[in-house]
Motif scaffolding. Structure first.
Motif, mmCIF file in Angstrom:
data_model
loop_
_atom_site.group_PDB
_atom_site.id
_atom_site.type_symbol
_atom_site.label_atom_id
_atom_site.label_comp_id
_atom_site.label_asym_id
_atom_site.label_seq_id
_atom_site.Cartn_x
_atom_site.Cartn_y
_atom_site.Cartn_z
ATOM 1 N N ILE A 66 -30.062 -6.673 110.025
ATOM 2 C CA ILE A 66 -31.299 -6.577 109.253
ATOM 3 C C ILE A 66 -32.497 -6.720 110.184
ATOM 4 C CG2 ILE A 66 -32.649 -7.532 107.366
ATOM 5 C CD1 ILE A 66 -30.049 -8.730 106.255
ATOM 6 N N THR A 67 -33.324 -5.682 110.250
ATOM 7 C CA THR A 67 -34.617 -5.786 110.912
ATOM 8 C C THR A 67 -35.644 -5.877 109.797
ATOM 9 O OG1 THR A 67 -33.819 -4.400 112.730
ATOM 10 C CG2 THR A 67 -36.190 -4.728 112.559
ATOM 11 N N LYS A 68 -36.054 -7.086 109.498
ATOM 12 C CA LYS A 68 -36.884 -7.361 108.318
ATOM 13 C C LYS A 68 -38.133 -6.483 108.302
ATOM 14 C CE LYS A 68 -39.108 -11.143 105.762
ATOM 15 N NZ LYS A 68 -38.485 -10.779 104.488
ATOM 16 N N GLY A 69 -38.360 -5.877 107.139
ATOM 17 C CA GLY A 69 -39.540 -5.046 106.979
ATOM 18 C C GLY A 69 -39.443 -3.698 107.668
ATOM 19 N N LYS A 70 -38.247 -3.336 108.165
ATOM 20 C CA LYS A 70 -38.099 -2.062 108.855
ATOM 21 C C LYS A 70 -36.844 -1.315 108.408
ATOM 22 C CE LYS A 70 -37.964 0.137 113.401
ATOM 23 N NZ LYS A 70 -37.940 -0.074 114.859
ATOM 24 N N GLU A 71 -35.655 -1.911 108.671
ATOM 25 C CA GLU A 71 -34.426 -1.202 108.337
ATOM 26 C C GLU A 71 -33.230 -2.139 108.266
ATOM 27 O OE1 GLU A 71 -33.740 1.651 111.464
ATOM 28 O OE2 GLU A 71 -32.720 0.173 112.724
ATOM 29 N N ILE A 72 -32.165 -1.631 107.651
ATOM 30 C CA ILE A 72 -30.862 -2.293 107.627
ATOM 31 C C ILE A 72 -29.846 -1.321 108.194
ATOM 32 C CG2 ILE A 72 -28.952 -2.966 106.106
ATOM 33 C CD1 ILE A 72 -30.872 -4.313 104.287
ATOM 34 N N ARG A 125 -27.782 3.759 107.681
ATOM 35 C CA ARG A 125 -29.100 3.179 107.921
ATOM 36 C C ARG A 125 -29.920 3.226 106.636
ATOM 37 N NH1 ARG A 125 -34.027 5.478 109.251
ATOM 38 N NH2 ARG A 125 -35.466 4.162 110.461
ATOM 39 N N TYR A 126 -30.527 2.100 106.278
ATOM 40 C CA TYR A 126 -31.385 1.985 105.095
ATOM 41 C C TYR A 126 -32.804 1.646 105.557
ATOM 42 C CZ TYR A 126 -27.125 1.775 102.226
ATOM 43 O OH TYR A 126 -25.941 2.062 101.614
ATOM 44 N N SER A 127 -33.788 2.357 105.011
ATOM 45 C CA SER A 127 -35.182 2.158 105.414
ATOM 46 C C SER A 127 -35.928 1.288 104.411
ATOM 47 C CB SER A 127 -35.881 3.521 105.550
ATOM 48 O OG SER A 127 -35.249 4.308 106.531
ATOM 49 N N TYR A 128 -36.844 0.503 104.920
ATOM 50 C CA TYR A 128 -37.607 -0.456 104.114
ATOM 51 C C TYR A 128 -38.554 0.244 103.157
ATOM 52 C CZ TYR A 128 -40.595 -4.539 103.157
ATOM 53 O OH TYR A 128 -41.282 -5.558 102.563
ATOM 54 N N MET A 129 -38.605 -0.232 101.914
ATOM 55 C CA MET A 129 -39.517 0.278 100.889
ATOM 56 C C MET A 129 -40.604 -0.771 100.674
ATOM 57 S SD MET A 129 -36.712 1.828 98.195
ATOM 58 C CE MET A 129 -37.900 2.888 97.327
ATOM 59 N N VAL A 166 -38.600 -8.846 96.365
ATOM 60 C CA VAL A 166 -37.331 -8.894 97.085
ATOM 61 C C VAL A 166 -37.331 -7.705 98.035
ATOM 62 C CG1 VAL A 166 -36.096 -7.530 95.335
ATOM 63 C CG2 VAL A 166 -34.816 -8.997 96.883
ATOM 64 N N ASP A 167 -36.853 -7.890 99.247
ATOM 65 C CA ASP A 167 -36.873 -6.796 100.217
ATOM 66 C C ASP A 167 -35.873 -5.717 99.808
ATOM 67 O OD1 ASP A 167 -38.770 -8.061 101.665
ATOM 68 O OD2 ASP A 167 -37.471 -8.697 103.305
ATOM 69 N N VAL A 168 -36.378 -4.488 99.689
ATOM 70 C CA VAL A 168 -35.562 -3.358 99.243
ATOM 71 C C VAL A 168 -35.506 -2.308 100.343
ATOM 72 C CG1 VAL A 168 -35.152 -1.679 97.416
ATOM 73 C CG2 VAL A 168 -36.450 -3.757 96.911
ATOM 74 N N TYR A 169 -34.316 -1.742 100.534
ATOM 75 C CA TYR A 169 -34.101 -0.721 101.558
ATOM 76 C C TYR A 169 -33.383 0.473 100.927
ATOM 77 C CZ TYR A 169 -35.217 -4.559 104.760
ATOM 78 O OH TYR A 169 -35.832 -5.604 105.407
ATOM 79 N N ASP A 170 -33.785 1.671 101.328
ATOM 80 C CA ASP A 170 -33.288 2.912 100.723
ATOM 81 C C ASP A 170 -32.524 3.723 101.766
ATOM 82 O OD1 ASP A 170 -32.907 5.276 99.335
ATOM 83 O OD2 ASP A 170 -35.012 5.884 99.416
ATOM 84 N N PHE A 201 -30.739 -4.660 98.306
ATOM 85 C CA PHE A 201 -31.698 -5.687 97.935
ATOM 86 C C PHE A 201 -31.311 -6.968 98.679
ATOM 87 C CE2 PHE A 201 -31.190 -2.654 94.557
ATOM 88 C CZ PHE A 201 -32.464 -2.431 94.052
ATOM 89 N N VAL A 202 -32.149 -7.404 99.603
ATOM 90 C CA VAL A 202 -31.838 -8.580 100.414
ATOM 91 C C VAL A 202 -32.426 -9.809 99.732
ATOM 92 C CG1 VAL A 202 -32.011 -9.648 102.691
ATOM 93 C CG2 VAL A 202 -31.826 -7.159 102.490
ATOM 94 N N GLU A 203 -31.552 -10.560 99.057
ATOM 95 C CA GLU A 203 -32.012 -11.770 98.373
ATOM 96 C C GLU A 203 -32.286 -12.889 99.364
ATOM 97 O OE1 GLU A 203 -30.352 -12.174 94.066
ATOM 98 O OE2 GLU A 203 -28.662 -12.114 95.454
ATOM 99 N N SER A 204 -31.464 -12.953 100.407
ATOM 100 C CA SER A 204 -31.598 -13.962 101.451
ATOM 101 C C SER A 204 -30.803 -13.472 102.653
ATOM 102 C CB SER A 204 -31.057 -15.315 100.973
ATOM 103 O OG SER A 204 -29.632 -15.299 100.966
ATOM 104 N N PRO A 205 -30.903 -14.142 103.804
ATOM 105 C CA PRO A 205 -30.083 -13.724 104.953
ATOM 106 C C PRO A 205 -28.584 -13.821 104.676
ATOM 107 C CG PRO A 205 -31.883 -15.136 105.667
ATOM 108 C CD PRO A 205 -31.879 -15.187 104.172
#
Length: 419
Positions: free
Chosen positions: A184-190, A201-205, A214-218, A228-232
């Motif tokens: 997880i690169t917070k605020g960028k990608e998973i 690869r999932y991109s930050y929305m 909640v951090d969401v990646y598409d 949806f990253v609820e926590s680490p």
């Protein structure tokens, strides 16, 4: 491994002499296939593979079970298996052998309820005498329950690791995995990495992450899959099977989710808890509704802003008589196609007409010009269509203006700006 097991079963029990193991005599609760309630048991290794083998005599075809690494890791016990049967240590000199029927799942994936096969064997004949098939099945059920709900055999949690356990294990092209790594690169990608070497690869929305808190990646494309990253420690994966995805669809009965967590106990509890599964489903439904409402509100605000700032296209060729003909032609078109709007006028936006000719002879057939059709809507707004008007040529002059076609899609604006 299956081919290797089949080879073992096809060989004589003499093979077990190669296991470098000492014979043990065990007593069975239920008789073997040849009707015997006493077997020779050997546990050893062959070509680096741990094997448990049983047969009625030295030269009889054995029942052979190989070490099941995944089941052993899941339970913390040295478990052997083959042909859907698990051989599980009961104590220091006894074993339980079961083939789960419902649910037909592996150790660590569910709580067993019924069995196709259940047996007990021990070097202690008195233990066998005190055992029943019901007791064997009850012990196996409790064993599977302790793994799923009691944390038995669960791996220690490493909060700094990128190792996650999935609830649904079929993750890539039909392949199943007991664990994956997620970077997880917070605020960028998973980056979701599978043990087979593939990954996604999932991109930050950013906008929807802020709205949903909640951090969401598409994953992108037209796949409609999100993380949806609820926590680490905790990540929910969701896929919309219908509709247009997050922000445009609600979460329905046909949508699917998966759950990744660093704590294997959490995943096991989820697999056997409908309440826990329903909570995740409810979360996704709530996020989906909130995202859809926000998107619709934002879109409505943009539409309203566009309407307020929109103006009619600039006028081109000016000819009152031809514009009157164009308005009549526009009304005729509207009547033909049952428009609900009321046509107020039509005019030309091009600076000149363009001639069109017969493709073979070059003879002039007519002329056409771009324009707009202005109308009043039932909601009190006005709108316009881009259109093409034309006139046929009869050799000496042009006929009445007719509507040759329109560009689909109304452009709504305030009626103040249509005069």
């Amino acid at each position: 491994m299956k081919n290797y097991l089949h080879t073992l079963l096809a060989l004589s029990f003499i093979l077990c002499n190669q296991l470098n193991a000492q014979d043990q005599v065990v007593h069975l609760l239920e008789p073997s296939r040849d009707g015997q309630k006493q077997q020779i048991l050997q546990i050893g290794e062959n070509n680096g593979v741990k094997i448990l083998a049983m047969a009625s005599c030295k030269r009889c075809v054995p029942a052979a079970f190989v070490h099941n690494l995944e089941a052993s890791k899941a339970s913390g016990k040295l478990i052997y298996g083959g042909s859907g049967i698990y051989v599980i240590p009961y104590d220091e000199n006894s074993y339980v052998a079961v083939a789960p029927q419902t649910p037909a799942v592996a150790i660590g994936e569910g709580i067993w309820e019924t069995f196709l096969y259940a047996n007990f064997f021990s070097t202690d004949k008195a233990k066998v005498a005190g055992m029943t098939k019901n007791k064997v099945e009850a012990w196996a059920i409790n064993f599977s329950k302790q793994i799923m709900t009691g944390g038995v055999g669960a791996q220690a949690v490493d909060s700094k690791s990128n190792l996650y356990y999935p609830a649904g294990k079929e993750l890539h092209n039909g392949e199943s995995f007991n664990s994956v790594t997620i970077d997880i690169t917070k605020g960028k990608e998973i980056r979701l990495n599978f043990p087979n070497g593939y990954g996604e690869r999932y991109s930050y929305m950013a906008e929807l992450s802020k709205v949903l808190e909640v951090d969401v990646y598409d994953v992108g494309g037209n796949r409609r899959e999100y993380m949806f990253v609820e926590s680490p420690l905790s990540i929910i994966w969701g896929r919309y099977s219908s509709g247009s995805g997050l922000g445009k669809s609600t979460w329905g009965a046909h949508e699917k989710f998966n759950y990744f967590h660093k704590d294997q106990k959490v995943i096991r509890n989820l697999l056997v808890s409908k309440e826990a599964q329903d909570k995740i489903d409810t979360k996704l439904a709530g996020w989906s509704l909130k995202a859809k409402e926000y998107t619709e509100k934002t879109y409505a605000a943009k539409v309203a802003k566009d309407i307020k700032s929109r103006r009619l296209p600039a006028k081109g060729v000016s000819n009152a008589d031809l514009e009157k003909q164009a308005t009549i032609a526009a009304k005729s078109w509207a009547n033909q196609y049952n428009w609900e709007e009321t046509i107020t006028k039509a005019y030309f936006t091009s600076n000149d007409w363009s001639i069109y000719r017969n493709a073979l002879t070059g003879a002039q057939l007519g002329r056409r010009i771009s324009g707009v059709i202005v109308m009043k809507r039932k909601d009190g707004k006005c709108s316009f269509h881009h259109a093409t008007f034309a006139q046929q040529y009869n050799g000496s002059g042009y006929q009445k203006v007719f509507t040759e076609g329109i560009v689909p899609g109304q452009n709504i604006l305030e009626c103040t700006y249509t005069n």
